[in-house]
Design a protein around this motif. Structure first.
Motif, mmCIF file in Angstrom:
data_model
loop_
_atom_site.group_PDB
_atom_site.id
_atom_site.type_symbol
_atom_site.label_atom_id
_atom_site.label_comp_id
_atom_site.label_asym_id
_atom_site.label_seq_id
_atom_site.Cartn_x
_atom_site.Cartn_y
_atom_site.Cartn_z
ATOM 1 N N MET B 83 0.843 -1.211 0.000
ATOM 2 C CA MET B 83 0.000 0.000 0.000
ATOM 3 C C MET B 83 0.870 1.251 0.000
ATOM 4 S SD MET B 83 -2.984 -0.847 2.783
ATOM 5 C CE MET B 83 -3.887 0.675 2.491
ATOM 6 N N SER B 84 1.937 1.214 0.815
ATOM 7 C CA SER B 84 2.825 2.380 0.918
ATOM 8 C C SER B 84 3.499 2.694 -0.405
ATOM 9 C CB SER B 84 3.903 2.133 1.979
ATOM 10 O OG SER B 84 3.311 1.709 3.172
ATOM 11 N N VAL B 85 3.931 1.651 -1.115
ATOM 12 C CA VAL B 85 4.581 1.879 -2.399
ATOM 13 C C VAL B 85 3.626 2.605 -3.340
ATOM 14 C CG1 VAL B 85 5.523 0.781 -4.468
ATOM 15 C CG2 VAL B 85 6.148 -0.078 -2.202
ATOM 16 N N PHE B 86 2.382 2.119 -3.375
ATOM 17 C CA PHE B 86 1.393 2.773 -4.242
ATOM 18 C C PHE B 86 1.150 4.216 -3.796
ATOM 19 C CE2 PHE B 86 0.304 -1.528 -5.602
ATOM 20 C CZ PHE B 86 0.146 -1.306 -6.968
ATOM 21 N N ALA B 87 1.025 4.402 -2.482
ATOM 22 C CA ALA B 87 0.645 5.728 -1.989
ATOM 23 C C ALA B 87 1.808 6.716 -2.020
ATOM 24 C CB ALA B 87 0.084 5.615 -0.574
ATOM 25 N N PHE B 88 2.990 6.302 -1.550
ATOM 26 C CA PHE B 88 4.091 7.261 -1.370
ATOM 27 C C PHE B 88 5.019 7.323 -2.579
ATOM 28 C CE2 PHE B 88 3.551 5.600 3.165
ATOM 29 C CZ PHE B 88 2.439 6.403 3.355
ATOM 30 N N GLN B 89 5.197 6.186 -3.267
ATOM 31 C CA GLN B 89 6.115 6.176 -4.397
ATOM 32 C C GLN B 89 5.381 6.540 -5.683
ATOM 33 O OE1 GLN B 89 8.412 4.656 -2.208
ATOM 34 N NE2 GLN B 89 9.795 6.071 -3.235
ATOM 35 N N LEU B 90 4.222 5.867 -5.877
ATOM 36 C CA LEU B 90 3.498 6.082 -7.134
ATOM 37 C C LEU B 90 2.424 7.162 -6.979
ATOM 38 C CD1 LEU B 90 3.193 2.304 -8.076
ATOM 39 C CD2 LEU B 90 4.918 3.945 -8.815
ATOM 40 N N LYS B 91 2.334 7.732 -5.755
ATOM 41 C CA LYS B 91 1.457 8.888 -5.512
ATOM 42 C C LYS B 91 -0.022 8.629 -5.800
ATOM 43 C CE LYS B 91 5.197 11.366 -4.782
ATOM 44 N NZ LYS B 91 5.616 11.503 -3.403
ATOM 45 N N THR B 92 -0.478 7.415 -5.516
ATOM 46 C CA THR B 92 -1.913 7.156 -5.592
ATOM 47 C C THR B 92 -2.537 7.671 -4.300
ATOM 48 O OG1 THR B 92 -1.246 5.090 -6.590
ATOM 49 C CG2 THR B 92 -3.582 5.350 -6.127
ATOM 50 N N ASP B 93 -3.788 8.096 -4.386
ATOM 51 C CA ASP B 93 -4.491 8.541 -3.183
ATOM 52 C C ASP B 93 -4.592 7.371 -2.206
ATOM 53 O OD1 ASP B 93 -7.140 10.778 -2.688
ATOM 54 O OD2 ASP B 93 -6.616 9.156 -1.319
ATOM 55 N N ILE B 94 -4.183 7.612 -0.960
ATOM 56 C CA ILE B 94 -4.138 6.541 0.042
ATOM 57 C C ILE B 94 -5.528 5.955 0.310
ATOM 58 C CG2 ILE B 94 -4.261 8.178 1.976
ATOM 59 C CD1 ILE B 94 -2.085 5.087 2.206
ATOM 60 N N ILE B 95 -6.558 6.774 0.168
ATOM 61 C CA ILE B 95 -7.925 6.287 0.387
ATOM 62 C C ILE B 95 -8.300 5.273 -0.705
ATOM 63 C CG2 ILE B 95 -10.371 6.966 0.522
ATOM 64 C CD1 ILE B 95 -8.770 7.965 2.900
ATOM 65 N N LEU B 96 -7.919 5.591 -1.949
ATOM 66 C CA LEU B 96 -8.214 4.663 -3.049
ATOM 67 C C LEU B 96 -7.452 3.354 -2.864
ATOM 68 C CD1 LEU B 96 -8.226 7.071 -6.126
ATOM 69 C CD2 LEU B 96 -10.146 6.194 -4.804
ATOM 70 N N VAL B 97 -6.190 3.473 -2.433
ATOM 71 C CA VAL B 97 -5.407 2.264 -2.169
ATOM 72 C C VAL B 97 -6.101 1.442 -1.087
ATOM 73 C CG1 VAL B 97 -3.180 1.368 -1.437
ATOM 74 C CG2 VAL B 97 -3.275 3.446 -2.796
ATOM 75 N N GLY B 98 -6.596 2.118 -0.059
ATOM 76 C CA GLY B 98 -7.287 1.437 1.035
ATOM 77 C C GLY B 98 -8.532 0.720 0.539
ATOM 78 N N ILE B 99 -9.295 1.398 -0.327
ATOM 79 C CA ILE B 99 -10.511 0.778 -0.870
ATOM 80 C C ILE B 99 -10.137 -0.479 -1.662
ATOM 81 C CG2 ILE B 99 -12.375 1.076 -2.568
ATOM 82 C CD1 ILE B 99 -12.509 4.021 -1.692
ATOM 83 N N ALA B 100 -9.061 -0.363 -2.468
ATOM 84 C CA ALA B 100 -8.623 -1.514 -3.260
ATOM 85 C C ALA B 100 -8.266 -2.694 -2.356
ATOM 86 C CB ALA B 100 -7.426 -1.122 -4.121
ATOM 87 N N ILE B 101 -7.530 -2.403 -1.283
ATOM 88 C CA ILE B 101 -7.129 -3.479 -0.369
ATOM 89 C C ILE B 101 -8.360 -4.112 0.289
ATOM 90 C CG2 ILE B 101 -5.963 -3.897 1.851
ATOM 91 C CD1 ILE B 101 -4.036 -3.816 -0.507
ATOM 92 N N ASN B 102 -9.335 -3.287 0.628
ATOM 93 C CA ASN B 102 -10.548 -3.828 1.236
ATOM 94 C C ASN B 102 -11.312 -4.720 0.265
ATOM 95 O OD1 ASN B 102 -10.125 -2.640 3.701
ATOM 96 N ND2 ASN B 102 -11.214 -0.756 3.150
ATOM 97 N N MET B 103 -11.305 -4.347 -1.012
ATOM 98 C CA MET B 103 -11.993 -5.185 -1.993
ATOM 99 C C MET B 103 -11.249 -6.491 -2.196
ATOM 100 S SD MET B 103 -13.172 -2.185 -4.570
ATOM 101 C CE MET B 103 -14.443 -2.974 -5.521
ATOM 102 N N ILE B 104 -9.916 -6.412 -2.197
ATOM 103 C CA ILE B 104 -9.132 -7.645 -2.273
ATOM 104 C C ILE B 104 -9.413 -8.498 -1.036
ATOM 105 C CG2 ILE B 104 -6.776 -8.579 -2.199
ATOM 106 C CD1 ILE B 104 -5.940 -6.119 -3.884
ATOM 107 N N GLY B 105 -9.566 -7.790 0.106
ATOM 108 C CA GLY B 105 -9.833 -8.507 1.361
ATOM 109 C C GLY B 105 -11.105 -9.321 1.303
ATOM 110 N N SER B 106 -12.118 -8.839 0.604
ATOM 111 C CA SER B 106 -13.344 -9.628 0.534
ATOM 112 C C SER B 106 -13.387 -10.509 -0.717
ATOM 113 C CB SER B 106 -14.578 -8.723 0.623
ATOM 114 O OG SER B 106 -14.590 -7.815 -0.456
ATOM 115 N N GLY B 107 -13.126 -9.929 -1.894
ATOM 116 C CA GLY B 107 -13.226 -10.709 -3.128
ATOM 117 C C GLY B 107 -11.999 -11.548 -3.413
ATOM 118 N N GLY B 108 -10.816 -10.983 -3.160
ATOM 119 C CA GLY B 108 -9.572 -11.666 -3.503
ATOM 120 C C GLY B 108 -9.298 -12.854 -2.606
ATOM 121 N N THR B 109 -9.669 -12.738 -1.335
ATOM 122 C CA THR B 109 -9.353 -13.827 -0.409
ATOM 123 C C THR B 109 -10.128 -15.091 -0.745
ATOM 124 O OG1 THR B 109 -10.935 -12.795 1.085
ATOM 125 C CG2 THR B 109 -8.594 -12.493 1.592
ATOM 126 N N ILE B 110 -11.385 -14.937 -1.138
ATOM 127 C CA ILE B 110 -12.173 -16.141 -1.446
ATOM 128 C C ILE B 110 -11.626 -16.814 -2.708
ATOM 129 C CG2 ILE B 110 -13.980 -14.844 -2.707
ATOM 130 C CD1 ILE B 110 -14.720 -17.837 -0.486
#
Lengths: 522, 324
Positions: B83-110
């Protein structure tokens, strides 16, 4: 190294700085600061003082030129490198962490530790106290920075630089946020530091401060070096000539003003800024139909705050403002415009235009809701095109088409877009704040002529300008502001000379209350 | 009515509050640390889900709860660093990165659990519950002496090892933030990054560290979910705890102990909801209770904070005038 003069703490030689967008902030500037002196770096806003100091503190790198610190040629790639060479900077906007204590801010980045991990807070307090006493800069080590007054915050900043071993201190407009008492206290401290062998570079454009505490001064104008002088040998007039430079004198033909009814009436206006400093102090004046009332003064004497209040960018602390007898305090900008007030803002890029929008869109931005430009739900594009075409012609705005982005135009043409919109809004009062700052001679002359023309057609004009030439040539009558108050009112601006103006601007002279009250035409 | 009251005031009920609080508390501490560094990590929920999955899988593969716990922590840190690489290195909005991780958390894990178990077990499982035995759960601890104290003993003793760790970490987080130079750097980066970098503190390094620590905390919370709270991982088992943690962080003014108290309030609300449904209240009525309390809590917090701030501003103003 022998080739460099060791008399100097800092030598900046032939420094130029050109930004990637082509703006030359510094051109071949020489700044030599002797060891143990207080050296003023003077110049108007935008003269390149801050850029030069950023390069000395390693925040930016010069395009060409060399920097020599204590006889050694250096390459200041970052603030850390600059600090290592004994250079410290007190920024205009404090670099402090509000929720940390003074002691914690002092040691940030160089924390004393005990047992290898934990912060030795007692030691941090001890260091703070030690430096505070040594340099006679009184601070409370345990207080949180957010709870201390501005003057103390500045002391913390100075101490922070000293504790990191700075021998050369850069102070960027240190008095801008201070009250009079805090300023005189700061000066005592600076003189004290000088006695202990420290070198101080003092950025300012306040003449009286410079005369008071500096040994020498260097002046920049438009990014160029104008010269260095011994403070004791120089007159305020000479400094102002170097800083402002009245070399290009443009005269505008104008006939005698015949002012009639009062339009703008300001009474006992007060404004205290967020730091508790009184910026506008019981200000009263009138502007009548058919006259240009100029406001002159050294920047930072309440002119900016006055304009902010008049256009509701700031809320007055007391007093009244009426336009044609109707109160405008507390109204929003659209309502103020409804009363017939137009504004040429000081910062045209921020308040004057939307850079990414087209010329046409900018021209209608104050009137796009009006009936004549709308047919039902939709814009009446035909009328809008017609109007913008007419304005572009009338105001000689040089552009490819009305659809061109305003941000792409030159400064002068951007200002003409602002002026075209503001002057064509059927105003009763025009507030022109630095209307020709930083624009080319042609556009300047055009705008000045327009202002005179409009005032002669019966519009009230309030002109605020740091350009002495402009304010003296254009104004019918003139106010000089100093310390948030009117220092002098001159009914006939044409009878004034520079020297007299200077004395009022620097607060050396002040008229009596009766004389000042003449500006209220009751 | 007295029946309801007595079952609520039982030792068993208070025990359940502590148990329910633990996983949220880990995530809350993670939120406290990153927020101090000025970062909003809304991906805690997703990190918990991902760590919970890998924790239970690794425990099963290695037949060791300890390896599972370690894996959950490491996975948490890795996800946070990605998440940090996306947010701090590639300058993606940290909130969007968080949303992506949450979606992976529900859809990606299954997706992961099905494809992984299909390879290793020969069939695509939609949860790891069938793989986990009680030996693979994080052990519980009976505290000598205290367990024998009447009333207190049954409430405090007998919890999962991680529960005690969670409450210990509240103290350790406080020490980290207020007694170490990392904590000082972290707080200064959060409040005024320019001030920090002007004295040579590397803002990026501090932000990475804060994110890693929050990932570690969320990893522990995830491990608790799949290896203690429940037997193994199942879909959406974290059920908003990562978000409640963010609310608890705000309610506790971002301070470790304050946030702990707020978390206990939420723990109580959940336990209360569960209790009510167990004694017959329709679960459609009881299950919203924790979320309603969250909203009420945040409103109350906002009002209190506004009053406190107004007082503070007034105090500084008065001081300023006095100085003059």
């Amino acid at each position: 190294m022998a080739e460099y003069n060791s008399e100097y703490a800092v030598e900046m030689r032939h420094i130029s700085k050109v930004y990637p967008n082509g703006v030359a902030a510094n051109q071949d500037v020489d700044l030599c600061v002797r060891k143990g002196e207080i050296h003023a770096l003077m110049g108007e806003n935008g003269a390149g003082k801050s850029t030069l100091m950023k390069m000395l503190f390693g925040l930016e790198q010069p395009t060409s030129g060399e920097i020599i610190v204590n006889g050694e040629k250096v390459n200041l790639t970052s603030p850390t490198v600059a600090i290592a060479h004994g250079i410290g900077m007190v920024h205009q906007h404090f670099m402090l962490v509000p929720s940390l204590t003074v002691a914690e801010n002092m040691v940030l980045g160089m924390v004393p530790k005990k047992n290898g991990v934990l912060i030795d807070y007692a030691k941090a307090v001890e260091i703070t106290k030690e430096y505070s006493e040594k340099f006679n800069l009184e601070v409370d080590p345990d207080a949180k920075v957010m709870d201390i007054p501005v003057g103390m915050k500045q002391k913390v900043e100075i101490l922070k630089a000293l504790v990191r071993g700075a021998k050369i201190l850069i102070l960027d407009e240190p008095t801008a946020v201070l009250t009079t008492q805090e300023t005189s206290e700061l000066f005592k401290e600076l003189v004290n530091l000088k006695k202990q062998g420290y070198t101080i570079i003092f950025i300012s454009h306040k003449l009286n401060e410079i005369m008071q505490i500096t040994d020498r001064l260097s002046v920049l104008r438009g990014g160029k070096f104008m010269g260095v002088r011994e403070t004791k040998d120089v007159t305020p007039q000479e400094i102002s000539r170097l800083m402002v430079g009245r070399d290009v004198v443009l005269t505008v033909e104008k006939d005698q003003a015949k002012p009639t009814d009062t339009v703008l009436s300001v009474r006992d206006l007060e404004y205290v800024n967020e730091y508790g400093k009184t910026m506008v102090n019981k200000l009263s004046f009138d502007v009548r139909k058919g006259e240009i009332l100029g406001i002159a003064g050294v920047e930072g004497n309440g002119q900016k705050e006055l304009v902010d209040i008049l256009f509701q960018f700031a809320t007055a602390g007391g007093g009244s403002v009426t336009v044609n007898g109707e109160n405008i305090l507390g109204l929003n900008q659209a309502q103020i415009r409804e009363k017939g007030v137009a504004l040429i803002p000081e910062d045209r890029m921020l308040y004057g235009i939307a850079g990414d929008a087209s010329i046409e869109e900018n021209l209608i931005s104050d009137r796009c809701g009006k009936k004549e430009l709308n047919s039902g739900l939709m814009f009446n594009m035909k009328k809008i095109h017609q109007m913008s075409k007419q304005l572009i012609e009338d105001y000689i705005i040089l552009c490819k088409s009305a659809e061109q982005k305003v941000g792409m135009l030159s400064g002068g043409n951007i200002q003409k877009v602002v002026v075209a919109r503001e002057f064509s809004s059927n105003p009763q009062l025009i507030i022109a704040d630095q209307p020709t700052r930083g624009i080319d001679v042609g556009a300047t002359e055009f705008i000045r002529k327009k202002l005179v023309e409009l005032s002669r057609s019966g519009i009230a004009v309030l002109l605020i300008s740091a350009d002495l030439n402009e304010v003296m040539e254009l104004s019918d009558s003139l106010i000089v502001m100093h310390g948030g108050r009117i220092a002098g009112y001159f009914e006939d601006a044409s009878k004034l000379d520079d020297e007299m103006m200077g004395e009022y601007m620097l607060g050396l002279k002040r008229q009596s209350e009766e004389e000042i009250r003449r500006v209220c035409h009751e | 009515m007295s029946n309801v009251l007595s079952s609520i005031l039982s030792a068993e009920f208070f025990f359940s509050i502590i148990r329910i609080t633990s996983p949220i508390l880990f995530a809350t501490l993670g939120a406290v640390i990153v927020e101090k560094a000025g970062i909003s990590n809304i991906g805690l929920e997703g990190i918990m889900m991902i760590s919970a999955l890998f924790g239970s899988l690794c425990a099963y593969w290695s037949s060791s709860w300890f390896v599972g716990l370690l894996a959950a922590m490491i996975v948490g840190v890795i996800v946070a660093l990605i998440m940090s690489v996306f947010a701090f290195q590639l300058k993606t909005d940290i909130i969007l990165v968080g949303i992506a991780i949450n979606m992976i958390g529900s859809g990606g894990t299954i997706f992961l659990v099905k494809s992984i178990t299909n390879m290793t077990e020969g069939e695509a499982l939609s949860s790891t519950t069938s793989l986990i035995t009680s030996e693979l759960q994080i052990p519980t601890v009976q505290i000598p002496l205290i367990q024998n104290i009447p009333v207190i003993g049954p409430i405090i003793s007998g919890h999962s090892l991680l529960t005690y760790l969670a409450f210990l970490l509240v103290f350790l987080t406080w020490v980290l933030l207020y007694k170490t130079s990392l904590g000082l750097n972290l707080r200064s980066v959060g409040e005024n990054p320019n001030a920090a970098s002007s004295v040579g503190v590397s803002v990026t390094r501090v932000r990475y560290t804060a994110m890693a620590l929050s990932g570690l905390m969320a990893g522990l919370g995830g491990a608790f979910m799949s290896m203690s709270y429940a037997m193994g991982w199942s879909l959406n088992m974290v059920a908003g705890r990562g978000f409640i943690a963010l609310a608890a962080q705000a309610m506790g003014s971002g301070e470790p102990f304050g946030a702990m108290l707020a978390t206990i309030v939420f723990g109580f609300a959940q336990a209360f909801g569960i209790k009510l449904s167990s004694i017959g209240l329709d679960s459609n009525l009881s299950s919203p209770i924790p979320y309603i309390i969250t909203i009420i809590g945040l409103v109350v917090f906002a009002i209190v904070k506004r009053k406190r701030d107004a007082k503070r501003v007034a105090a500084v103003g008065a001081k300023q005038r006095k100085e003059k």
